[in-house]
Write an enzyme that holds these catalytic residues in place. Sequence first.
Site, PDB file in Angstrom:
ATOM      1  N   SER A  77      40.206  50.821  42.096  1.00 35.90           N
ATOM      2  CA  SER A  77      41.742  50.160  42.569  1.00 35.90           C
ATOM      3  C   SER A  77      42.145  51.012  42.978  1.00 35.90           C
ATOM      4  CB  SER A  77      41.776  49.921  40.706  1.00 35.90           C
ATOM      5  OG  SER A  77      42.155  51.184  40.304  1.00 35.90           O
ATOM      6  N   HIS A 125      37.828  44.690  39.395  1.00 33.37           N
ATOM      7  CA  HIS A 125      38.853  43.912  41.056  1.00 33.37           C
ATOM      8  C   HIS A 125      37.710  43.248  41.942  1.00 33.37           C
ATOM      9  CE1 HIS A 125      42.461  45.874  41.266  1.00 33.37           C
ATOM     10  NE2 HIS A 125      41.825  46.597  40.461  1.00 33.37           N
ATOM     11  N   LYS A 141      43.120  39.773  36.410  1.00 32.54           N
ATOM     12  CA  LYS A 141      42.951  39.471  38.176  1.00 32.54           C
ATOM     13  C   LYS A 141      42.027  38.216  38.407  1.00 32.54           C
ATOM     14  CE  LYS A 141      43.267  44.343  38.145  1.00 32.54           C
ATOM     15  NZ  LYS A 141      42.207  45.372  36.851  1.00 32.54           N
TER      16      LYS A 141
HETATM   17  C1  LIG Z   1      42.776  45.829  35.485  1.00 27.47           C
HETATM   18  C2  LIG Z   1      41.852  47.083  35.003  1.00 27.47           C
HETATM   19  C3  LIG Z   1      41.233  47.293  33.729  1.00 27.47           C
HETATM   20  C4  LIG Z   1      42.219  47.120  32.917  1.00 27.47           C
HETATM   21  O1  LIG Z   1      42.355  45.596  32.301  1.00 27.47           O
HETATM   22  P1  LIG Z   1      42.853  44.749  31.808  1.00 27.47           P
HETATM   23  O2  LIG Z   1      41.852  43.591  30.966  1.00 27.47           O
HETATM   24  O3  LIG Z   1      44.205  44.351  31.807  1.00 27.47           O
HETATM   25  O4  LIG Z   1      42.839  46.145  30.697  1.00 27.47           O
HETATM   26  C5  LIG Z   1      40.371  48.403  33.226  1.00 27.47           C
HETATM   27  N1  LIG Z   1      39.755  48.711  34.701  1.00 27.47           N
HETATM   28  C6  LIG Z   1      39.750  48.263  35.709  1.00 27.47           C
HETATM   29  C7  LIG Z   1      38.578  48.922  37.079  1.00 27.47           C
HETATM   30  C8  LIG Z   1      40.690  47.563  36.509  1.00 27.47           C
HETATM   31  O5  LIG Z   1      41.095  47.821  37.516  1.00 27.47           O
END
Ligand SMILES: *Cc1c(COP(=O)(O)O)cnc(C)c1O
Length: 390
Positions: A175, A203, A234
């Site tokens: 990320s 992502h 996302k």
């Molecule tokens: C954004 C993200 C999460 C968290 O996701 P949520 O559904 O908001 O808890 C977990 N792992 C990765 C790699 C992320 O980028």
Amino acid sequence: MFTIRDELRTVLRDVAPERPIETPQSTRISVAGHELLNFCANDYLGLANHPRVLAAAKSALDTHGFDMASVRFVCGTQPLHIELERAISGLLRTEAALLQGSCFDANGGIFQALLDNRDAVISDALNHASIIDGIRLCQAARFRYRTRDIDDLEAQLRQAAGYRRRLVVTDGVFSMDGSRAPLAAICDLAERHDAMVMVDDSHGVGVLGVTGAGTAEAAGVQDRVDIVTGTLGKALGGASGGFVAGRSEIVELLRRHSRPYVFSNAVPPVVAAGSLAAIELVKTGAADRHRLRENTESFRRSMIEAGFELLPGDHPIVPVMFGDSALADRMSAALSAHGVHAVAFAHPVVARGAARIRVQLSAAHTDAEIAYCVDAFVRARNDVAAGGNA
Ligand SMILES: *Cc1c(COP(=O)(O)O)cnc(C)c1O
């Protein structure tokens, strides 16, 4: 007496306050009464407030109610939840999927359900915090390999050879960097060492791959990845929710033993219906991945022409590197003064000396907005060089 107040205040001294957004999530937001172009949401496909998503969520409020007041297995499952799980496994082409309150929860519940002290987990050093915490909650032996380093992964797999089960876990897309895990090489190695592969593709899903199935699809290894975790927060509409998808026996085990699943309330029907609509938009191709790719390429090209240092890649996460954290902060403040919202990240979120502004593109950005953003970066750089904050 609350004796640690002063101590905590010292810790909190440098924490920047959150900046509330007064509009719905969008490429154009309002912060403290100022309109800003938003270049740091995870809304890659512009579905967060897509009319079809809004319509589905509004209608679910009338037909399914506001919430479930229950965990899933007691009285918190509606046909809608099952339909969403089918849609997720359909998108990812996995045998099954389990909806979770978030991807953080998905990662928090998986390791202790699947592994005990007879097992080993081999984890990329840059994996998401939720993976790190999930691993802490289980009794398995822990091995860590240098990020995306296949040779080191092999060395760790050799060390883990004596354990009953071995699970290799990696983010699909990292990320902070926008870089991808080398999944084909990871799957090859895992096969040779009889290990399972888990990918957190938060992502990647909706963004990468011909059908939007994510990093594994882009790498051609969809059927070789055993477990995919991901978020609804996302590309898939941006709501709060997550999932585990993969082999049906693993998914069903988690339905009984993932503690965040078993002991926390069901995803609200409104969120389930909106996310379902968002996934349909991804599946039918109505969500414009092509546009997202074009926007990413055009932003990268213009920024390089303007002399900025970017981490290489093709993901809509575009790290603009400044090195020094104070410089990155000043740039972010100057960008804000020029009408662009893009946040700086520094140690400990990234390595010391690798401070950056993480720009995130969306299919919803127009050419004019992207051009404006590049121009704002140039003006911000001039302001900062002149010694002011704009
Ligand atoms: C954004 C993200 C999460 C968290 O996701 P949520 O559904 O908001 O808890 C977990 N792992 C990765 C790699 C992320 O980028």
